[in-house]
Design a protein around this motif. Structure first.
Motif, PDB file in Angstrom:
ATOM      1  N   SER A   1       0.835  -1.210   0.000  1.00 53.83           N
ATOM      2  CA  SER A   1       0.000   0.000   0.000  1.00 53.83           C
ATOM      3  C   SER A   1       0.870   1.260   0.000  1.00 53.83           C
ATOM      4  O   SER A   1       0.399   2.347  -0.327  1.00 53.83           O
ATOM      5  N   LEU A   2       2.160   1.090   0.358  1.00 53.31           N
ATOM      6  CA  LEU A   2       3.038   2.250   0.475  1.00 53.31           C
ATOM      7  C   LEU A   2       4.484   1.816   0.252  1.00 53.31           C
ATOM      8  O   LEU A   2       4.903   0.755   0.708  1.00 53.31           O
ATOM      9  N   ILE A   3       5.237   2.661  -0.478  1.00 50.99           N
ATOM     10  CA  ILE A   3       6.679   2.463  -0.657  1.00 50.99           C
ATOM     11  C   ILE A   3       7.391   3.696  -0.120  1.00 50.99           C
ATOM     12  O   ILE A   3       7.000   4.826  -0.413  1.00 50.99           O
ATOM     13  N   ILE A   4       8.450   3.481   0.673  1.00 50.20           N
ATOM     14  CA  ILE A   4       9.198   4.570   1.276  1.00 50.20           C
ATOM     15  C   ILE A   4      10.584   4.663   0.635  1.00 50.20           C
ATOM     16  O   ILE A   4      11.312   3.665   0.562  1.00 50.20           O
ATOM     17  N   LEU A   5      10.929   5.844   0.169  1.00 47.98           N
ATOM     18  CA  LEU A   5      12.239   6.116  -0.423  1.00 47.98           C
ATOM     19  C   LEU A   5      12.987   7.144   0.426  1.00 47.98           C
ATOM     20  O   LEU A   5      12.372   7.855   1.216  1.00 47.98           O
ATOM     21  N   SER A   6      14.288   7.229   0.232  1.00 48.05           N
ATOM     22  CA  SER A   6      15.104   8.227   0.931  1.00 48.05           C
ATOM     23  C   SER A   6      15.291   9.455   0.057  1.00 48.05           C
ATOM     24  O   SER A   6      15.487   9.343  -1.156  1.00 48.05           O
ATOM     25  N   LYS A   7      15.273  10.620   0.676  1.00 47.81           N
ATOM     26  CA  LYS A   7      15.426  11.886  -0.040  1.00 47.81           C
ATOM     27  C   LYS A   7      16.744  11.962  -0.791  1.00 47.81           C
ATOM     28  O   LYS A   7      16.840  12.590  -1.853  1.00 47.81           O
ATOM     29  N   ASN A   8      17.792  11.320  -0.266  1.00 48.05           N
ATOM     30  CA  ASN A   8      19.099  11.431  -0.911  1.00 48.05           C
ATOM     31  C   ASN A   8      19.192  10.697  -2.241  1.00 48.05           C
ATOM     32  O   ASN A   8      20.212  10.765  -2.923  1.00 48.05           O
TER      33      ASN A   8
ATOM     34  N   ASP B   1      10.938  12.712  10.306  1.00 43.95           N
ATOM     35  CA  ASP B   1       9.871  12.863   9.317  1.00 43.95           C
ATOM     36  C   ASP B   1       9.148  11.536   9.085  1.00 43.95           C
ATOM     37  O   ASP B   1       7.923  11.493   8.966  1.00 43.95           O
ATOM     38  N   LEU B   2       9.916  10.453   9.006  1.00 40.01           N
ATOM     39  CA  LEU B   2       9.314   9.138   8.765  1.00 40.01           C
ATOM     40  C   LEU B   2       8.343   8.770   9.875  1.00 40.01           C
ATOM     41  O   LEU B   2       7.204   8.360   9.611  1.00 40.01           O
ATOM     42  N   PHE B   3       8.765   8.927  11.127  1.00 36.31           N
ATOM     43  CA  PHE B   3       7.894   8.537  12.236  1.00 36.31           C
ATOM     44  C   PHE B   3       6.694   9.464  12.363  1.00 36.31           C
ATOM     45  O   PHE B   3       5.601   9.014  12.729  1.00 36.31           O
TER      46      PHE B   3
END
Length: 467
Positions: A414-421, A455-457
């Motif tokens: 339902s969700l994919i998390i990427l890093s800003k860098n 930010d993630l939490f």
């Protein structure tokens, strides 16, 4: 006084010191300056860059020469208190008020030289501007400054100066940087130290070239400069799959034995610095510990993380930060208010090879806290080659292809998390020119880009705990 300026000087001013903003109620507004006017000179002297501007503007009595939008060249005399701002704002996209100096070297280890052909033009520009070292923390080789310009930079007494050392051996440095002027470094470091300015030092190490005895020699030379050395970091050379086709110098990759030998030198000198100066000063990039298969040092050993942006202590900082955020929430029993039915929710976080085990180590705790199935997925860098293993160099195409492959095996999350860098600092675009928006459309899944652990939490709290 009426000053005369050449057409070349006026045209340069139009390019770099055109006024973008005039602060309301300021001196600039009072004398009639408006956006679009051009500051040509201060007290008859044209402006070289932002430091030159700041030095010249720091007087009570000023003669400001403008090229006005409706009245040509005009000089205005003003008198003000030193703490009173003039009120001029320049192009925010050009902090230097000048053209950024490019690198004159052709380093054996340069990552930019290992890029494939066909990328956006900005990815081939090699910055080596000492002024950007003061403004943004960039590391510079000090090879493209004439002696008078070098002294001008030092006259501003801005500190610290971030220097890409690589080696203090003049002959070897000339070879590695492919620049006959590169051997003057140690003399320039001594000159900086004479003025009491602090120095951060960076080494890109290449196996059997500037490590081993050469590294020992370099660290001894830096040690001899005294307390002006603020930090020293060594990072391993990164090798893409395009070295051969780009005709670059043959280099090896660090392995368990060679990486371990570097860490032995780092450990030896850390003890010396800690005993004599009260700080470790000398640090190895995280990749060395991973290649050597040695434990990452605890966060406390990185002290104030002087070279975090160079990948020095990033994993220790990440582990400490994640643990603190999780403990804070676990002790408050926040999981009991998790959204009903969220246990069937699959959330994936994308990681490169190096960070994978460390990121994945928190999967179970995050899953239990939020009542979801949180899973870290490793993506191999096929764009630059599998020897490029850091998360920040993953590209959109590789992420997309690996996610689509996993969709077929496990179904869509339902969700994919990427890093800003992974993305350009000022634009949502990957190194392969894929836009984040295009990745979202192609995958058809919500994507969240985390900037920092906090930010993630905060995002997960709001999404799965309703907080």
């Amino acid at each position: 006084m009426d000053y005369q300026f050449t057409e070349k000087e006026i045209n340069r001013a139009k390019e770099y010191t055109t006024i973008f903003e005039v602060v309301p109620g300021s001196i600039a507004e009072e004398i009639g300056v408006v956006p679009g006017d051009v500051l040509v000179a201060i007290n008859g002297k044209t402006i070289k860059d932002v430091f030159d501007y700041r030095m010249r503007i720091n007087e009570e009595y000023l003669e400001l020469s403008f090229f006005l939008h409706d009245d040509g060249l005009q000089t205005v005399e003003i008198e003000r208190d030193l703490d009173e701002e003039i009120g001029l704002g320049f192009n925010p996209d050009n902090q230097l008020l000048d053209k950024c100096m490019s690198c004159h070297n052709n380093c054996w280890f340069c990552f930019i030289a290992q890029n494939p052909k066909g990328l956006r033009e900005s990815l081939y520009f090699k910055d080596d501007d000492v002024r950007m070292s003061f403004l943004t923390g960039n590391y510079v080789t000090l090879t493209n400054l004439k002696d008078d310009e070098f002294e001008r930079m030092l006259s501003y007494r801005l500190s610290p100066i971030n220097v890409s050392v690589h080696t203090t051996n003049p002959e070897l440095r000339c070879k590695m940087l492919n620049n006959r002027f590169a051997g003057k470094l140690l003399d320039r470091l001594k000159r900086i130290s004479e003025l009491g300015l602090e120095i951060n030092c960076q080494f890109v190490l290449c196996p059997h070239i500037n490590d081993g005895p050469e590294l020992e020699r370099s660290i001894q030379d830096l040690y001899n400069l005294g307390d002006v050395i603020r930090s020293i970091a060594v990072v391993p050379v990164g090798l893409t799959q395009f070295r051969d086709e780009n005709g670059l110098h043959k280099l090896e990759r660090y392995n368990k034995e060679t990486a371990g030998a570097v860490l032995d030198i780092v450990n030896k000198w850390q003890k010396i610095f800690l005993e004599e100066r009260g700080s470790r000063l000398f640090y190895a990039g995280d990749e060395f510990y991973i290649r050597a298969e040695r434990p990452i040092p605890p966060a406390v050993e990185y002290e104030d993380y002087p070279q975090l942006e160079n990948g020095v202590g990033m994993i220790a900082d990440y582990i400490e930060d994640m643990d603190q955020h999780l403990i804070e929430r676990e002790t408050k029993n926040l999981a009991i208010v998790a959204t009903e039915g969220s246990k069937t929710t699959n959330v994936w976080e994308v990681s490169g090879i190096d960070a994978y085990d460390f990121v994945k180590s928190f999967d179970e705790r995050i899953s239990a806290l939020y009542g979801i199935n949180y899973s870290t997925k490793c993506v191999i860098n096929k764009f630059f080659g599998p020897t490029i293993t850091v998360t920040g160099l993953l590209v959109g195409g590789d992420i997309c292809n690996e996610m689509e492959r996993l969709f077929e095996e496990e179904g869509k999350p339902s969700l994919i998390i990427l890093s800003k860098n992974m993305l350009k600092s000022d634009e949502d675009i990957f190194l392969d020119d894929m836009l984040l928006e295009d990745l979202k459309k192609r995958l058809g899944v919500e994507i969240y880009v985390k900037k920092e652990t906090n930010d993630l939490f905060a995002f997960l709290d709001k999404k799965y705990l309703g907080r």
